[in-house]
Write an enzyme that holds these catalytic residues in place. Structure first.
Site, mmCIF file in Angstrom:
data_model
loop_
_atom_site.group_PDB
_atom_site.id
_atom_site.type_symbol
_atom_site.label_atom_id
_atom_site.label_comp_id
_atom_site.label_asym_id
_atom_site.label_seq_id
_atom_site.Cartn_x
_atom_site.Cartn_y
_atom_site.Cartn_z
ATOM 1 N N CYS A 35 0.885 -1.163 0.000
ATOM 2 C CA CYS A 35 0.000 0.000 0.000
ATOM 3 C C CYS A 35 0.919 1.207 0.000
ATOM 4 O O CYS A 35 1.568 1.487 1.005
ATOM 5 C CB CYS A 35 -0.939 0.014 1.206
ATOM 6 N N CYS A 85 -0.371 4.236 2.568
ATOM 7 C CA CYS A 85 -0.606 4.019 4.001
ATOM 8 C C CYS A 85 -0.392 2.541 4.324
ATOM 9 O O CYS A 85 0.702 2.036 4.139
ATOM 10 C CB CYS A 85 -1.985 4.506 4.424
ATOM 11 N N SER A 86 -1.423 1.852 4.778
ATOM 12 C CA SER A 86 -1.238 0.447 5.152
ATOM 13 C C SER A 86 -2.518 -0.359 4.944
ATOM 14 O O SER A 86 -2.901 -1.150 5.792
ATOM 15 C CB SER A 86 -0.786 0.338 6.611
ATOM 16 N N CYS A 87 -3.204 -0.130 3.825
ATOM 17 C CA CYS A 87 -4.408 -0.906 3.514
ATOM 18 C C CYS A 87 -4.052 -2.391 3.494
ATOM 19 O O CYS A 87 -3.087 -2.804 2.849
ATOM 20 C CB CYS A 87 -4.966 -0.478 2.168
#
Length: 228
Positions: free
Chosen positions: A118, A121-123
């Protein structure tokens, strides 16, 4: 050969908590504040909290994904449904929830190796992988996975044939990815439960491979992943 990351419009409003550098959502700020107070008053132990987080990152969460992968390895019809509609197929095994509403499963083959990142961000597909590991959220991984995926794979101990294509998929708030790794050789006749023990967290992100059959004794948990 290395192909560029899968094109997705990443200019969107995320509908979940995440951080961009030092930015924190309101919910994250409240959690941080509550954790600080609880630690200061001695109500919780920092080491115990770290252990709980690690357990959900590497054991409890990824076990759900491992079951999905093992089912796909033994059931061709389920595999077809999984590749066609990951969300619906995963829900068949009672794995669903927030951050897993729009799940796409990509299959590793003899010619293609998939890896998930991602970039903003951190999906991450929580229902099947649990909490994202720290390295997945780090800026170096998010940038290097796109720019030099083979080097990142080498950092994780994965060396691929030079003629195998590396395909990088960029998760977003609208769609998240799960890698369906190749079934290890020498597992003919293994039960679904035994196969699930070979599936590592990192193999479902694409930064690792399943455990080899000859190096694993059925009955020992095998969903922990190594970080770079």
């Amino acid at each position: 050969m290395t192909t560029p990351k899968h094109p997705h419009d990443h200019d969107h409003d995320h509908d979940h908590d995440h951080d961009h550098g030092s930015e924190l959502s309101e919910a994250a700020i409240r959690v941080r504040a509550l954790e600080t107070v609880l630690l200061a008053k001695g109500y919780v132990n920092a080491d115990a909290l770290d252990l709980i987080v690690e357990t959900y990152e590497t054991k409890i969460g990824p076990r759900c994904g491992a079951q999905v992968v093992a089912r796909a390895w033994v059931d061709a019809d389920y595999k077809a449904r999984l590749l066609a509609d990951g969300t619906a197929a995963v829900a068949e095994l009672s794995f669903s929830g927030r951050q897993g509403e729009h799940l796409k499963v990509v299959e590793n083959t003899d010619g293609v190796h998939n890896m998930v990142v991602c970039t903003l961000c951190s999906c991450y597909p929580w229902p099947v992988l649990g909490l994202p590991p720290v390295w997945y959220k780090s800026a170096p991984y998010r940038s290097r996975a796109v720019l030099e995926p083979r080097a990142v794979l080498t950092d994780f101990g994965v060396t691929l044939p030079p003629d195998k294509t590396v395909r990088v998929w960029d998760s977003t708030a609208e769609i998240r990815y799960l890698v369906l790794p190749q079934r290890p050789a020498g597992t003919v006749g293994w039960s679904e439960a035994q196969l699930a023990e070979l599936v590592t967290r990192d193999s479902m992100i694409g930064t690792g491979l399943p455990m080899a059959a000859q190096s694993h004794t059925p009955g020992a948990a095998g969903t922990d992943g190594a970080g770079a």
